[in-house]
Design a protein around this motif. Structure first.
Motif, PDB file in Angstrom:
ATOM      1  N   TRP A  91       0.856  -1.180   0.000  1.00 42.88           N
ATOM      2  CA  TRP A  91       0.000   0.000   0.000  1.00 42.88           C
ATOM      3  C   TRP A  91       0.896   1.234   0.000  1.00 42.88           C
ATOM      4  O   TRP A  91       1.770   1.381   0.837  1.00 42.88           O
ATOM      5  CB  TRP A  91      -0.916  -0.002   1.223  1.00 42.88           C
ATOM      6  N   TRP A  92       0.647   2.121  -0.955  1.00 47.20           N
ATOM      7  CA  TRP A  92       1.512   3.282  -1.175  1.00 47.20           C
ATOM      8  C   TRP A  92       0.831   4.538  -0.636  1.00 47.20           C
ATOM      9  O   TRP A  92      -0.327   4.820  -0.952  1.00 47.20           O
ATOM     10  CB  TRP A  92       1.787   3.436  -2.666  1.00 47.20           C
ATOM     11  N   VAL A  93       1.573   5.294   0.162  1.00 51.78           N
ATOM     12  CA  VAL A  93       1.110   6.588   0.669  1.00 51.78           C
ATOM     13  C   VAL A  93       1.946   7.663  -0.026  1.00 51.78           C
ATOM     14  O   VAL A  93       3.175   7.575  -0.062  1.00 51.78           O
ATOM     15  CB  VAL A  93       1.265   6.678   2.192  1.00 51.78           C
ATOM     16  N   GLY A 110       6.028   6.387   1.461  1.00 54.34           N
ATOM     17  CA  GLY A 110       6.289   5.039   1.943  1.00 54.34           C
ATOM     18  C   GLY A 110       5.347   4.003   1.352  1.00 54.34           C
ATOM     19  O   GLY A 110       4.210   4.307   0.977  1.00 54.34           O
ATOM     20  N   VAL A 111       5.846   2.765   1.266  1.00 58.64           N
ATOM     21  CA  VAL A 111       5.068   1.612   0.820  1.00 58.64           C
ATOM     22  C   VAL A 111       5.006   0.624   1.981  1.00 58.64           C
ATOM     23  O   VAL A 111       6.031   0.271   2.575  1.00 58.64           O
ATOM     24  CB  VAL A 111       5.697   0.949  -0.417  1.00 58.64           C
ATOM     25  N   PHE A 112       3.809   0.165   2.294  1.00 57.92           N
ATOM     26  CA  PHE A 112       3.584  -0.659   3.481  1.00 57.92           C
ATOM     27  C   PHE A 112       2.908  -1.971   3.084  1.00 57.92           C
ATOM     28  O   PHE A 112       1.972  -1.997   2.287  1.00 57.92           O
ATOM     29  CB  PHE A 112       2.703   0.089   4.496  1.00 57.92           C
ATOM     30  N   LYS A 113       3.367  -3.048   3.689  1.00 59.54           N
ATOM     31  CA  LYS A 113       2.716  -4.347   3.489  1.00 59.54           C
ATOM     32  C   LYS A 113       1.383  -4.411   4.215  1.00 59.54           C
ATOM     33  O   LYS A 113       0.428  -4.993   3.712  1.00 59.54           O
ATOM     34  CB  LYS A 113       3.632  -5.464   3.997  1.00 59.54           C
ATOM     35  N   ARG A 140      -0.799   7.847   6.344  1.00 57.03           N
ATOM     36  CA  ARG A 140      -1.617   8.816   5.604  1.00 57.03           C
ATOM     37  C   ARG A 140      -2.275   9.806   6.563  1.00 57.03           C
ATOM     38  O   ARG A 140      -2.247  11.031   6.337  1.00 57.03           O
ATOM     39  CB  ARG A 140      -2.675   8.076   4.800  1.00 57.03           C
ATOM     40  N   ASP A 141      -2.870   9.302   7.631  1.00 54.66           N
ATOM     41  CA  ASP A 141      -3.569  10.176   8.575  1.00 54.66           C
ATOM     42  C   ASP A 141      -2.601  11.146   9.271  1.00 54.66           C
ATOM     43  O   ASP A 141      -2.953  12.295   9.558  1.00 54.66           O
ATOM     44  CB  ASP A 141      -4.285   9.332   9.628  1.00 54.66           C
ATOM     45  N   GLN A 142      -1.381  10.688   9.513  1.00 56.29           N
ATOM     46  CA  GLN A 142      -0.375  11.555  10.131  1.00 56.29           C
ATOM     47  C   GLN A 142      -0.042  12.744   9.238  1.00 56.29           C
ATOM     48  O   GLN A 142       0.037  13.887   9.697  1.00 56.29           O
ATOM     49  CB  GLN A 142       0.893  10.742  10.417  1.00 56.29           C
ATOM     50  N   VAL A 143       0.138  12.471   7.935  1.00 58.99           N
ATOM     51  CA  VAL A 143       0.497  13.537   7.000  1.00 58.99           C
ATOM     52  C   VAL A 143      -0.685  14.480   6.776  1.00 58.99           C
ATOM     53  O   VAL A 143      -0.528  15.710   6.673  1.00 58.99           O
ATOM     54  CB  VAL A 143       1.002  12.932   5.679  1.00 58.99           C
ATOM     55  N   MET A 161      -3.634   7.308  -0.386  1.00 61.04           N
ATOM     56  CA  MET A 161      -3.207   5.918  -0.195  1.00 61.04           C
ATOM     57  C   MET A 161      -3.800   5.083  -1.328  1.00 61.04           C
ATOM     58  O   MET A 161      -4.977   5.209  -1.667  1.00 61.04           O
ATOM     59  CB  MET A 161      -3.713   5.429   1.166  1.00 61.04           C
ATOM     60  N   SER A 162      -2.983   4.210  -1.914  1.00 61.17           N
ATOM     61  CA  SER A 162      -3.464   3.347  -3.001  1.00 61.17           C
ATOM     62  C   SER A 162      -2.805   1.972  -2.904  1.00 61.17           C
ATOM     63  O   SER A 162      -1.697   1.831  -2.370  1.00 61.17           O
ATOM     64  CB  SER A 162      -3.180   3.970  -4.369  1.00 61.17           C
ATOM     65  N   GLU A 163      -3.528   1.003  -3.406  1.00 59.35           N
ATOM     66  CA  GLU A 163      -3.015  -0.371  -3.410  1.00 59.35           C
ATOM     67  C   GLU A 163      -2.101  -0.579  -4.612  1.00 59.35           C
ATOM     68  O   GLU A 163      -2.414  -0.172  -5.725  1.00 59.35           O
ATOM     69  CB  GLU A 163      -4.187  -1.357  -3.473  1.00 59.35           C
ATOM     70  N   ARG A 164      -0.986  -1.240  -4.374  1.00 58.50           N
ATOM     71  CA  ARG A 164      -0.055  -1.554  -5.449  1.00 58.50           C
ATOM     72  C   ARG A 164      -0.111  -3.061  -5.708  1.00 58.50           C
ATOM     73  O   ARG A 164      -0.226  -3.863  -4.782  1.00 58.50           O
ATOM     74  CB  ARG A 164       1.366  -1.135  -5.083  1.00 58.50           C
TER      75      ARG A 164
END
Length: 221
Positions: free
Chosen positions: A113-115, A156-159, A168-171, A180-183
């Motif tokens: 998941w990409w932010v 960042g990219v997160f598993k 995302r919420d922090q930024v 945020m999007s799914e990769r």
């Protein structure tokens, strides 16, 4: 004299009648009523009943043939993660199936998941956004300079999608339009198609010894 003449006439008449009976009626002699070499014509009612040699097979044979007819089911097992898992399954199931075939397909799989911050209008604007992120103590970012999304700022990219949502919420809380999007990526999948006789109590799960494998019906081949 008259009696003698009468006796002669009666004798001659008897002889004539006898000759007519013998010579004038060929059927009375027991011979063939037709000329030699000519087939005798006979009524259908005079013919003997013919044996029914061309009759259909008996019901008993038909039933036996029906019992020999076997119906089949066709299954697809998978996906297997590796070619070796597929080969092991083929070997384990070969004695239980009528036919089998292996195939490989490409499947889309989530890679993370990409932010990110959406692409700025220019490289200069993207670098200015990056400086503002640093001013808000938001690090671990990267300004994309090439590819299909230049001037995008990767955060960042997160598993784990939960970690991606936290970032995302922090930024967003710092005043930036983070998204945020799914990769996904294309990965190979391996499948095993089987033709199995119905009623054979086919138990593939206990034979292949691989977890996470499913089955569904498929077209026969």
């Amino acid at each position: 004299m008259f009696l003698r003449l009468l006796f002669v006439l009666l004798s001659a008449l008897n002889i004539a009648v006898g000759a007519w009976l013998l010579l004038g009626q060929p059927y009375a002699r027991g011979g063939n009523p037709t000329d030699p070499g000519v087939t005798e014509l006979r009524l259908l009612s005079e013919l003997p009943a013919a044996a029914d040699t061309a009759a259909a097979p008996s019901s008993g044979l038909s039933a036996a043939g029906a019992q020999q007819a076997i119906s089949y089911s066709c299954l697809a097992l998978g996906p297997f993660s590796t070619p070796q898992d597929l080969r092991n399954a083929r070997q384990a199931l070969s004695a239980q199936v009528t036919r089998m075939r292996s195939r490989q397909e490409q499947a889309s799989q989530t890679s993370g998941w990409w932010v990110y911050l959406p692409a700025a209008a220019s490289r200069a604007q993207a670098l200015e956004q990056a400086r503002q992120l640093g001013a808000h103590n938001l690090d671990d970012y990267f300004v994309v300079s090439s590819g299909d999304q230049p001037n995008t700022i990767s955060l960042g990219v997160f598993k784990d999608p939960a970690n991606a949502r936290n970032r995302r919420d922090q930024v967003i809380a710092a005043g930036f339009p983070a998204r945020m999007s799914e990769r996904s990526e294309s990965v190979p999948e391996y499948w095993l198609d089987l033709v199995v006789p119905d009623g054979s109590h086919f138990d593939w799960r206990n034979r292949i010894g691989v977890s996470g494998i499913g089955s569904h019906t498929t077209g026969c081949f």
